[in-house]
Write a protein that holds these residues in place. Structure first.
Motif, short mmCIF file in Angstrom:
data_model
loop_
_atom_site.label_atom_id
_atom_site.label_comp_id
_atom_site.label_asym_id
_atom_site.label_seq_id
_atom_site.Cartn_x
_atom_site.Cartn_y
_atom_site.Cartn_z
N LYS A 79 40.76 39.06 29.90
CA LYS A 79 39.94 38.91 31.10
C LYS A 79 40.72 38.25 32.23
O LYS A 79 40.64 38.68 33.40
CB LYS A 79 38.68 38.10 30.77
CG LYS A 79 37.70 38.83 29.86
CD LYS A 79 36.48 37.98 29.58
CE LYS A 79 35.48 38.72 28.68
NZ LYS A 79 34.91 39.91 29.33
N LEU A 80 41.49 37.21 31.92
CA LEU A 80 42.28 36.54 32.95
C LEU A 80 43.36 37.45 33.50
O LEU A 80 43.68 37.40 34.70
CB LEU A 80 42.90 35.27 32.38
CG LEU A 80 41.94 34.13 32.03
CD1 LEU A 80 42.69 32.97 31.41
CD2 LEU A 80 41.16 33.67 33.25
N ARG A 81 43.93 38.30 32.66
CA ARG A 81 44.93 39.25 33.15
C ARG A 81 44.33 40.19 34.18
O ARG A 81 44.94 40.47 35.22
CB ARG A 81 45.51 40.05 31.96
CG ARG A 81 46.57 41.05 32.38
CD ARG A 81 47.21 41.72 31.18
NE ARG A 81 46.27 42.56 30.45
CZ ARG A 81 45.79 42.28 29.26
NH1 ARG A 81 46.14 41.16 28.64
NH2 ARG A 81 44.95 43.09 28.64
N HIS A 82 43.14 40.67 33.93
CA HIS A 82 42.48 41.57 34.87
C HIS A 82 42.10 40.84 36.16
O HIS A 82 42.26 41.39 37.26
CB HIS A 82 41.23 42.17 34.23
CG HIS A 82 41.53 43.02 33.04
ND1 HIS A 82 40.62 43.27 32.03
CD2 HIS A 82 42.67 43.68 32.67
CE1 HIS A 82 41.17 44.05 31.12
NE2 HIS A 82 42.40 44.31 31.48
N ILE A 83 41.62 39.62 36.04
CA ILE A 83 41.19 38.87 37.23
C ILE A 83 42.39 38.54 38.11
O ILE A 83 42.35 38.69 39.34
CB ILE A 83 40.44 37.59 36.81
CG1 ILE A 83 39.11 37.96 36.14
CG2 ILE A 83 40.19 36.69 38.01
CD1 ILE A 83 38.38 36.79 35.51
N LEU A 84 43.50 38.11 37.51
CA LEU A 84 44.66 37.74 38.31
C LEU A 84 45.34 38.96 38.92
O LEU A 84 46.01 38.85 39.95
CB LEU A 84 45.66 36.96 37.46
CG LEU A 84 45.23 35.52 37.16
CD1 LEU A 84 46.29 34.79 36.36
CD2 LEU A 84 44.95 34.76 38.44
N ARG A 85 45.18 40.14 38.31
CA ARG A 85 45.68 41.35 38.97
C ARG A 85 44.90 41.60 40.26
O ARG A 85 45.46 42.01 41.27
CB ARG A 85 45.56 42.54 38.03
CG ARG A 85 46.09 43.82 38.64
CD ARG A 85 46.64 44.78 37.63
NE ARG A 85 45.79 44.98 36.48
CZ ARG A 85 46.22 45.50 35.33
NH1 ARG A 85 47.49 45.88 35.23
NH2 ARG A 85 45.41 45.66 34.32
N PHE A 86 43.62 41.32 40.23
CA PHE A 86 42.80 41.45 41.43
C PHE A 86 43.17 40.37 42.46
O PHE A 86 43.23 40.64 43.66
CB PHE A 86 41.32 41.35 41.06
CG PHE A 86 40.38 41.45 42.23
CD1 PHE A 86 40.37 42.57 43.05
CD2 PHE A 86 39.50 40.42 42.51
CE1 PHE A 86 39.50 42.66 44.13
CE2 PHE A 86 38.62 40.50 43.58
CZ PHE A 86 38.62 41.62 44.39
N VAL A 87 43.45 39.15 41.99
CA VAL A 87 43.86 38.07 42.89
C VAL A 87 45.16 38.43 43.58
O VAL A 87 45.35 38.17 44.77
CB VAL A 87 43.99 36.75 42.11
CG1 VAL A 87 44.61 35.67 42.99
CG2 VAL A 87 42.63 36.30 41.61
N ARG A 88 46.09 39.04 42.86
CA ARG A 88 47.35 39.46 43.46
C ARG A 88 47.10 40.49 44.55
O ARG A 88 47.78 40.49 45.58
CB ARG A 88 48.26 40.02 42.38
CG ARG A 88 49.58 40.53 42.91
CD ARG A 88 50.58 40.78 41.81
NE ARG A 88 49.97 41.27 40.59
CZ ARG A 88 50.65 41.48 39.47
NH1 ARG A 88 51.94 41.23 39.42
NH2 ARG A 88 50.05 41.93 38.40
N PHE A 89 46.14 41.38 44.34
CA PHE A 89 45.80 42.35 45.37
C PHE A 89 45.19 41.68 46.60
O PHE A 89 45.48 42.07 47.74
CB PHE A 89 44.81 43.38 44.79
CG PHE A 89 44.23 44.31 45.80
CD1 PHE A 89 44.93 45.43 46.23
CD2 PHE A 89 42.96 44.08 46.34
CE1 PHE A 89 44.39 46.29 47.17
CE2 PHE A 89 42.42 44.94 47.27
CZ PHE A 89 43.14 46.04 47.70
N LEU A 90 44.36 40.65 46.40
CA LEU A 90 43.73 39.96 47.52
C LEU A 90 44.73 39.24 48.40
O LEU A 90 44.49 39.03 49.59
CB LEU A 90 42.70 38.96 47.00
CG LEU A 90 41.44 39.52 46.35
CD1 LEU A 90 40.54 38.39 45.87
CD2 LEU A 90 40.68 40.43 47.32
N ASP A 91 45.87 38.81 47.81
CA ASP A 91 46.90 38.08 48.52
C ASP A 91 46.30 36.78 49.08
O ASP A 91 45.97 35.89 48.33
CB ASP A 91 47.50 38.96 49.61
CG ASP A 91 48.81 38.38 50.14
OD1 ASP A 91 49.39 37.52 49.45
OD2 ASP A 91 49.25 38.78 51.24
#
Length: 542
Positions: free
Chosen positions: A202-214
């Motif tokens: 779950k954290l891997r998926h969330i942080l991939r989204f955080v990386r997209f948000l910049d």
């Protein structure tokens, strides 16, 4: 203890941290064997990235990259004017730090330096040629570049033969967003009680989204940003900005991965909208993470996995040698899986005391056995064959005769785990189920059998239920013995016919002629089917 051994001991495992987990200070200290706060502060001065605030947070990816960098820098040869400092594990230029000559011989000179980082006097030695250059100011080179921690320097020219490292996310991770993710991490662990592997995913998926948000805050999230992110998940790397069909999108991320990731993000944003500071978010915002119906259906398509027959497993066992203890252990592991249908995680964590030869059963105790869903169950040996039973029985008896007690692993990591009677217990379990998978891959190729997963043996057993069971009650007992509470689970997920069998059955139906008593046979079959439906809680077809 020598200086070199102390140096090796002080290096930390560059894979100890979970890459996508956020660690507070206390967890970092515990993660690395109880290091002191001063040591952690020294790492931060060297350049270990952290997220400022209360509490100060460290991303696992940063921790791993930092300790990988420390090891690589230590392996880097010293420059013409450099020495390696055993105090801070870095290189220093002798033109920038004071040093004293202690003694010399024909080949080297011992000097004492004062580390500029720790302010500790550290002894080291130099070659005669280097020492002569250092004592001649005209030969001193310019100060080399600083080797303070920088992710971009790992794998570059400043560190020789450096391997690539994981990308560091925390530098683009806003502290506000990081604290929201950390709070959700605590919620998953403490409030929901999820397994560590589930939390990691779950954290891997969330942080991939955080990386997209910049640099975009969660509080500024809009449906348009979510839609843009969903499009990036279904774009291939070589397609530019052109949106591809769902089938083409699977070339980068599988449909199943995308659906799971969107589901995790939907749950996270739904939780975030209930937290203080984020209640102004659109209550329907989480729904925008829902995948398309087409993508959802594609995610449910499972690939063709080869399921061996019991005779093919026998062929594998026949070509496996049994001269050494390790070879007999390998044969017993495959025979045990074919006899009990246990999952690979349970197979490598079972102890001798869990196997009861007299009753032909194995007790899968979730307190020590890695069962699915931490389910405790008793599994009786399936009627797979007396040859499988003989291999397992001989192995267990050999372990007991070798002096192993009940708390030791059923399938030890090394043959040394079998010791003389009276030796102190030293259980050595296999660390990963991949050892069993490699075993099957190796010997299936020798036997001329297609490679298959350990889990496929469960399907092998389930496909025999139609042959073994003569009544619904027997079928229910076999299904329950496989660990299924409902027969429906066995029928839907394990009872699928392979393509060849499916085609052969259809062809037999097409070619068969009317037989006397066919209607009576249909009536008996219909009656049996009604009994099974009643056992499943369904209704009669009549």
């Amino acid at each position: 203890m020598s200086t070199s051994s102390r140096s090796r001991r002080n290096f930390k495992d560059p894979r100890a941290a979970s890459a996508n987990r956020l660690y507070p200070v206390e967890e970092v200290l515990s993660l690395y064997g109880g290091v002191s706060r001063n040591t952690l502060g020294h790492w931060c001065r060297q350049g270990l990235p952290f997220i400022e605030g209360n509490p100060r947070l460290f991303l696992g990816d940063d921790l791993n990259s930092f300790h990988r960098w420390r090891k690589l820098v230590a392996k880097r040869p010293c420059g013409p004017d450099e020495v390696y400092c055993f105090s801070c594990k870095q290189h220093h230029s002798l033109r920038d730090i004071p040093f004293e000559t202690e003694r010399r011989d024909r080949h080297r000179v011992w000097v004492k330096i004062t580390c500029p980082e720790t302010e500790v006097e550290t002894p080291t030695f130099l070659g005669i040629a280097k020492f002569e250059r250092l004592t001649d100011p005209s030969q001193l080179k310019s100060t080399p570049e600083s080797h303070d921690y920088d992710v971009s320097s790992v794998g570059g020219e400043s560190v020789q033969k450096a391997e690539p490292v994981l990308e560091v996310i925390s530098r683009s991770l806003l502290p506000e967003n990081a604290r929201a993710v950390y709070a959700y991490q605590i919620q998953l662990q403490e409030a929901q009680g999820l397994h560590e592997k589930t939390i990691k995913a779950k954290l891997r998926h969330i942080l991939r989204f955080v990386r997209f948000l910049d640099r975009t805050r969660f509080s500024d999230l809009t449906p348009e940003i979510i839609q843009s992110y969903k499009r990036t998940l279904v774009l291939s790397d070589d397609a530019g900005d052109e949106q591809l069909s769902d089938e083409e999108a699977i070339r980068r991320l599988s449909a199943s991965t995308i659906v799971h990731e969107l589901g995790d993000l939907k749950a996270f944003i739904g939780w975030l909208a209930t937290q203080t500071g984020y209640r102004s978010l659109n209550p329907d915002l989480a729904d925008y993470f829902s995948p398309s119906n087409r993508l959802f259906k594609l995610a449910q398509i499972s690939g063709d996995t080869y399921v061996p027959t019991l005779d093919e497993i026998r062929a594998i066992l026949a070509v496996m040698p049994s001269a050494t203890l390790a070879q007999r252990r390998d044969r017993a592991a495959i025979a045990f899986a074919s006899l009990t249908g246990v999952r690979d995680g349970a197979l490598i964590t079972l102890r001798l005391k869990h196997v009861r030869l007299a009753r032909r059963e194995v007790f899968q105790d979730a307190r020590g056995v890695n069962t699915k869903g931490s389910k405790t169950m008793t599994t009786f040996w399936f009627p797979s064959g007396e040859d499988f039973e003989a291999i397992v029985t001989d192995w267990v008896e050999e372990r007991i005769a070798g002096g192993a007690d009940g708390d030791e692993p059923l399938f030890p990591k090394t043959p040394s785990a079998v010791r003389k009677r009276g030796a102190p217990p030293k259980p050595e379990f296999l660390k990963r189920a991949t050892e069993i998978r490699k075993l099957i891959k190796r010997w299936s190729a020798v036997a001329g059998v297609p490679d298959f997963r350990v889990h496929a043996i469960r399907s092998t057993i389930a496909r025999m239920f139609d042959t073994w069971a003569r009544t619904p009650k027997e079928y229910k007992a076999l299904s329950q013995n496989l660990g299924h509470e409902h027969v429906r689970t066995t029928l839907e997920h394990y009872g699928k016919l392979d393509t060849d069998t499916q085609g052969a059955v259809i062809e037999n139906i097409r070619n068969r002629k009317d037989e006397p008593g066919r209607e009576a046979m249909f009536e008996n079959w219909q009656k049996t089917l009604d009994e099974m439906r009643a056992a499943l809680g369904g209704f009669s077809a009549r």
